[in-house]
Design a protein around this motif. Sequence first.
Motif, PDB file in Angstrom:
ATOM      1  N   PRO A  39     133.017 -21.352 -39.547  1.00  0.00           N
ATOM      2  CA  PRO A  39     132.268 -22.619 -39.577  1.00  0.00           C
ATOM      3  C   PRO A  39     130.763 -22.381 -39.703  1.00  0.00           C
ATOM      4  CG  PRO A  39     133.050 -22.153 -37.353  1.00  0.00           C
ATOM      5  CD  PRO A  39     133.671 -21.121 -38.250  1.00  0.00           C
ATOM      6  N   GLY A  40     130.078 -23.451 -40.132  1.00  0.00           N
ATOM      7  CA  GLY A  40     128.630 -23.382 -40.271  1.00  0.00           C
ATOM      8  C   GLY A  40     128.166 -23.065 -41.673  1.00  0.00           C
ATOM      9  N   PHE A  41     129.124 -22.926 -42.604  1.00  0.00           N
ATOM     10  CA  PHE A  41     128.791 -22.577 -43.992  1.00  0.00           C
ATOM     11  C   PHE A  41     128.060 -23.742 -44.665  1.00  0.00           C
ATOM     12  CE2 PHE A  41     132.932 -24.631 -44.077  1.00  0.00           C
ATOM     13  CZ  PHE A  41     132.805 -25.530 -45.118  1.00  0.00           C
ATOM     14  N   PRO A  42     127.368 -23.493 -45.765  1.00  0.00           N
ATOM     15  CA  PRO A  42     127.154 -22.180 -46.375  1.00  0.00           C
ATOM     16  C   PRO A  42     125.990 -21.452 -45.706  1.00  0.00           C
ATOM     17  CG  PRO A  42     126.098 -23.839 -47.719  1.00  0.00           C
ATOM     18  CD  PRO A  42     126.786 -24.577 -46.594  1.00  0.00           C
ATOM     19  N   PHE A  43     126.154 -20.151 -45.541  1.00  0.00           N
ATOM     20  CA  PHE A  43     125.108 -19.333 -44.938  1.00  0.00           C
ATOM     21  C   PHE A  43     124.156 -18.837 -46.028  1.00  0.00           C
ATOM     22  CE2 PHE A  43     128.568 -19.259 -41.911  1.00  0.00           C
ATOM     23  CZ  PHE A  43     127.927 -19.351 -40.690  1.00  0.00           C
ATOM     24  N   THR A  44     122.883 -18.874 -45.734  1.00  0.00           N
ATOM     25  CA  THR A  44     121.870 -18.380 -46.660  1.00  0.00           C
ATOM     26  C   THR A  44     120.988 -17.304 -46.030  1.00  0.00           C
ATOM     27  OG1 THR A  44     120.354 -20.162 -45.999  1.00  0.00           O
ATOM     28  CG2 THR A  44     121.771 -20.583 -47.915  1.00  0.00           C
ATOM     29  N   ASP A  45     121.293 -16.938 -44.798  1.00  0.00           N
ATOM     30  CA  ASP A  45     120.479 -15.966 -44.061  1.00  0.00           C
ATOM     31  C   ASP A  45     121.396 -15.133 -43.185  1.00  0.00           C
ATOM     32  OD1 ASP A  45     118.695 -14.537 -42.530  1.00  0.00           O
ATOM     33  OD2 ASP A  45     117.486 -16.268 -41.945  1.00  0.00           O
ATOM     34  N   PHE A  46     121.504 -13.858 -43.471  1.00  0.00           N
ATOM     35  CA  PHE A  46     122.333 -12.971 -42.658  1.00  0.00           C
ATOM     36  C   PHE A  46     121.565 -12.356 -41.493  1.00  0.00           C
ATOM     37  CE2 PHE A  46     125.201 -11.905 -46.528  1.00  0.00           C
ATOM     38  CZ  PHE A  46     125.905 -13.079 -46.327  1.00  0.00           C
ATOM     39  N   ASP A  47     120.273 -12.690 -41.372  1.00  0.00           N
ATOM     40  CA  ASP A  47     119.456 -12.096 -40.309  1.00  0.00           C
ATOM     41  C   ASP A  47     119.186 -13.067 -39.170  1.00  0.00           C
ATOM     42  OD1 ASP A  47     119.260  -9.737 -41.856  1.00  0.00           O
ATOM     43  OD2 ASP A  47     117.579 -10.588 -42.979  1.00  0.00           O
ATOM     44  N   SER A  48     119.489 -14.341 -39.380  1.00  0.00           N
ATOM     45  CA  SER A  48     119.379 -15.302 -38.282  1.00  0.00           C
ATOM     46  C   SER A  48     120.516 -15.041 -37.294  1.00  0.00           C
ATOM     47  CB  SER A  48     119.488 -16.727 -38.826  1.00  0.00           C
ATOM     48  OG  SER A  48     120.797 -16.966 -39.316  1.00  0.00           O
ATOM     49  N   PRO A  49     120.395 -15.537 -36.061  1.00  0.00           N
ATOM     50  CA  PRO A  49     121.487 -15.317 -35.096  1.00  0.00           C
ATOM     51  C   PRO A  49     122.834 -15.815 -35.605  1.00  0.00           C
ATOM     52  CG  PRO A  49     119.522 -16.071 -33.950  1.00  0.00           C
ATOM     53  CD  PRO A  49     119.209 -16.161 -35.419  1.00  0.00           C
ATOM     54  N   ALA A  50     122.882 -17.019 -36.194  1.00  0.00           N
ATOM     55  CA  ALA A  50     124.154 -17.558 -36.679  1.00  0.00           C
ATOM     56  C   ALA A  50     124.668 -16.752 -37.866  1.00  0.00           C
ATOM     57  CB  ALA A  50     123.976 -19.028 -37.072  1.00  0.00           C
ATOM     58  N   PRO A  68     122.433 -13.817 -49.546  1.00  0.00           N
ATOM     59  CA  PRO A  68     121.521 -12.716 -49.248  1.00  0.00           C
ATOM     60  C   PRO A  68     122.068 -11.379 -49.736  1.00  0.00           C
ATOM     61  CG  PRO A  68     121.848 -14.118 -47.323  1.00  0.00           C
ATOM     62  CD  PRO A  68     122.860 -14.534 -48.334  1.00  0.00           C
ATOM     63  N   SER A  69     121.181 -10.474 -50.067  1.00  0.00           N
ATOM     64  CA  SER A  69     121.562  -9.156 -50.561  1.00  0.00           C
ATOM     65  C   SER A  69     122.237  -8.337 -49.463  1.00  0.00           C
ATOM     66  CB  SER A  69     120.307  -8.434 -51.048  1.00  0.00           C
ATOM     67  OG  SER A  69     120.610  -7.159 -51.549  1.00  0.00           O
ATOM     68  N   LEU A  70     123.301  -7.633 -49.839  1.00  0.00           N
ATOM     69  CA  LEU A  70     124.011  -6.784 -48.889  1.00  0.00           C
ATOM     70  C   LEU A  70     123.358  -5.403 -48.875  1.00  0.00           C
ATOM     71  CD1 LEU A  70     127.724  -7.805 -49.544  1.00  0.00           C
ATOM     72  CD2 LEU A  70     126.331  -8.314 -47.526  1.00  0.00           C
ATOM     73  N   THR A  71     122.266  -5.326 -48.151  1.00  0.00           N
ATOM     74  CA  THR A  71     121.553  -4.062 -48.001  1.00  0.00           C
ATOM     75  C   THR A  71     122.331  -3.128 -47.074  1.00  0.00           C
ATOM     76  OG1 THR A  71     120.335  -4.919 -46.107  1.00  0.00           O
ATOM     77  CG2 THR A  71     119.348  -5.248 -48.296  1.00  0.00           C
ATOM     78  N   LYS A  72     121.911  -1.899 -47.037  1.00  0.00           N
ATOM     79  CA  LYS A  72     122.556  -0.909 -46.167  1.00  0.00           C
ATOM     80  C   LYS A  72     122.509  -1.363 -44.714  1.00  0.00           C
ATOM     81  CE  LYS A  72     122.334   3.983 -44.899  1.00  0.00           C
ATOM     82  NZ  LYS A  72     121.616   5.276 -45.136  1.00  0.00           N
ATOM     83  N   GLU A  73     121.378  -1.921 -44.316  1.00  0.00           N
ATOM     84  CA  GLU A  73     121.234  -2.365 -42.928  1.00  0.00           C
ATOM     85  C   GLU A  73     122.186  -3.518 -42.624  1.00  0.00           C
ATOM     86  OE1 GLU A  73     120.198  -4.610 -39.567  1.00  0.00           O
ATOM     87  OE2 GLU A  73     119.810  -5.383 -41.581  1.00  0.00           O
ATOM     88  N   ARG A  74     122.301  -4.467 -43.541  1.00  0.00           N
ATOM     89  CA  ARG A  74     123.206  -5.598 -43.311  1.00  0.00           C
ATOM     90  C   ARG A  74     124.658  -5.156 -43.340  1.00  0.00           C
ATOM     91  NH1 ARG A  74     119.535  -9.414 -47.162  1.00  0.00           N
ATOM     92  NH2 ARG A  74     118.131 -10.204 -45.530  1.00  0.00           N
ATOM     93  N   LEU A  75     124.992  -4.221 -44.218  1.00  0.00           N
ATOM     94  CA  LEU A  75     126.355  -3.707 -44.240  1.00  0.00           C
ATOM     95  C   LEU A  75     126.725  -3.043 -42.919  1.00  0.00           C
ATOM     96  CD1 LEU A  75     126.560  -2.210 -47.842  1.00  0.00           C
ATOM     97  CD2 LEU A  75     127.874  -4.145 -46.960  1.00  0.00           C
ATOM     98  N   VAL A  91     126.503  -9.547 -60.202  1.00  0.00           N
ATOM     99  CA  VAL A  91     126.517  -9.302 -58.753  1.00  0.00           C
ATOM    100  C   VAL A  91     125.321  -8.467 -58.311  1.00  0.00           C
ATOM    101  CG1 VAL A  91     129.027  -9.423 -58.682  1.00  0.00           C
ATOM    102  CG2 VAL A  91     127.921  -7.202 -58.966  1.00  0.00           C
ATOM    103  N   ARG A  92     124.371  -8.211 -59.212  1.00  0.00           N
ATOM    104  CA  ARG A  92     123.286  -7.277 -58.909  1.00  0.00           C
ATOM    105  C   ARG A  92     122.481  -7.654 -57.668  1.00  0.00           C
ATOM    106  NH1 ARG A  92     121.941  -3.420 -62.566  1.00  0.00           N
ATOM    107  NH2 ARG A  92     122.910  -3.533 -64.631  1.00  0.00           N
ATOM    108  N   VAL A  93     122.165  -8.937 -57.514  1.00  0.00           N
ATOM    109  CA  VAL A  93     121.322  -9.337 -56.391  1.00  0.00           C
ATOM    110  C   VAL A  93     122.071  -9.163 -55.072  1.00  0.00           C
ATOM    111  CG1 VAL A  93     120.109 -11.267 -55.320  1.00  0.00           C
ATOM    112  CG2 VAL A  93     119.954 -10.916 -57.795  1.00  0.00           C
ATOM    113  N   VAL A  94     123.330  -9.563 -55.041  1.00  0.00           N
ATOM    114  CA  VAL A  94     124.107  -9.470 -53.798  1.00  0.00           C
ATOM    115  C   VAL A  94     124.498  -8.027 -53.506  1.00  0.00           C
ATOM    116  CG1 VAL A  94     126.172 -10.268 -52.585  1.00  0.00           C
ATOM    117  CG2 VAL A  94     124.980 -11.796 -54.153  1.00  0.00           C
TER     118      VAL A  94
END
Length: 344
Positions: A39-50, A68-75, A91-94
């Motif tokens: 729930p709570g979609f669509p998400f546009t920020d993987f760094d916020s608490p939610a 948001p881009s799936l960087t090494k840190e986010r992965l 898919v380059r940006v993601v």
Amino acid sequence: MTQHRTKPKLLIAMRDELPEGFFGEDEWARLNAVTDIIPGFPFTDFDSPAGAKALEKADILLAAWGTPSLTKERLSRAPKLKMLAYAASSVRVVAPKEFWDTSDILVTTAASAMALPVAEFTYAAIILSGKDMFRLRDEHRAERGTGGFGSRRGMNQPWLGNHRRKVGIVGASRIGRLVIDLLKSGTFDIAVYDPYLSADEAAALGATKMELHPLLAWSDVVSLHAPILPETHHMIGARELALMPDHAIFINTARGWLVDHAALLSGAQSGRLRILIDTPEPEPLPVDSPFYDLPNVVLTPHIAGALGNELRALADVAITEIERFVAGLSPLYPVHKQDMERMA
């Protein structure tokens, strides 16, 4: 006693307005049948608490523009993630370079569904530009009631019309190949430039393989369908445009990256070429750009790709891939690391 398998957690991450365009009643039913939507979609920020919490839970990521881009840190914060279903084309940006260096996540794309509306738009642009429809429409508006109506306007202008026109396709991409297929229904002579395509492969498509400069000099119409790569940056410049014959039509529904727009503007202002630009550089063009007002230029606001109900075709591909993944079936349109060398 029957055991119920837990459905995978689905994270939907994309621009806020997209779910309404992508998903109708049938699409939501299909997703709910095979996944448990976070729930709570669509998400546009993987760094916020939610967003971080949702990413941590996700087994499958359904992505599109605005993800948001799936960087090494986010992965590193997505320990359960096993699939990225991209409901668009590139898919380059993601999935940037570091994604492929650190991940074995399955990636799928809806590029096949995106290719069709772009090819249809390009084909229509070739036909309508061949008739010089947009200029003649403007002249008809300006000259209403003063005569000059109808086909007599083109009786002594052999560069108008589409009979046996020579069309050069730059890039045998998904879209380029679909455009060739559409052109084959008419009387067009078709050539293609693609360094990865052999002469036999071009012939099998229904086209003649040419190098870029000979193709430009030969063509009555040139349509760009090459990917964004370092070697394709400004592949069309002043030298290339000068090779095109007078009254030739230049169409770009790919990316502005491919074209030196200073050189293109010079060519446009000379009045020598007829030009249709759907993807300028920069995008959008500045409000004072001369491209807006030149009578031999048709400028459209990046509309060749999926719009309106065409988004449902993208969603269908992405949902089908998710259904197949959950069922343990092979993907239809996977993306691999080596594909990124030639993908848009």
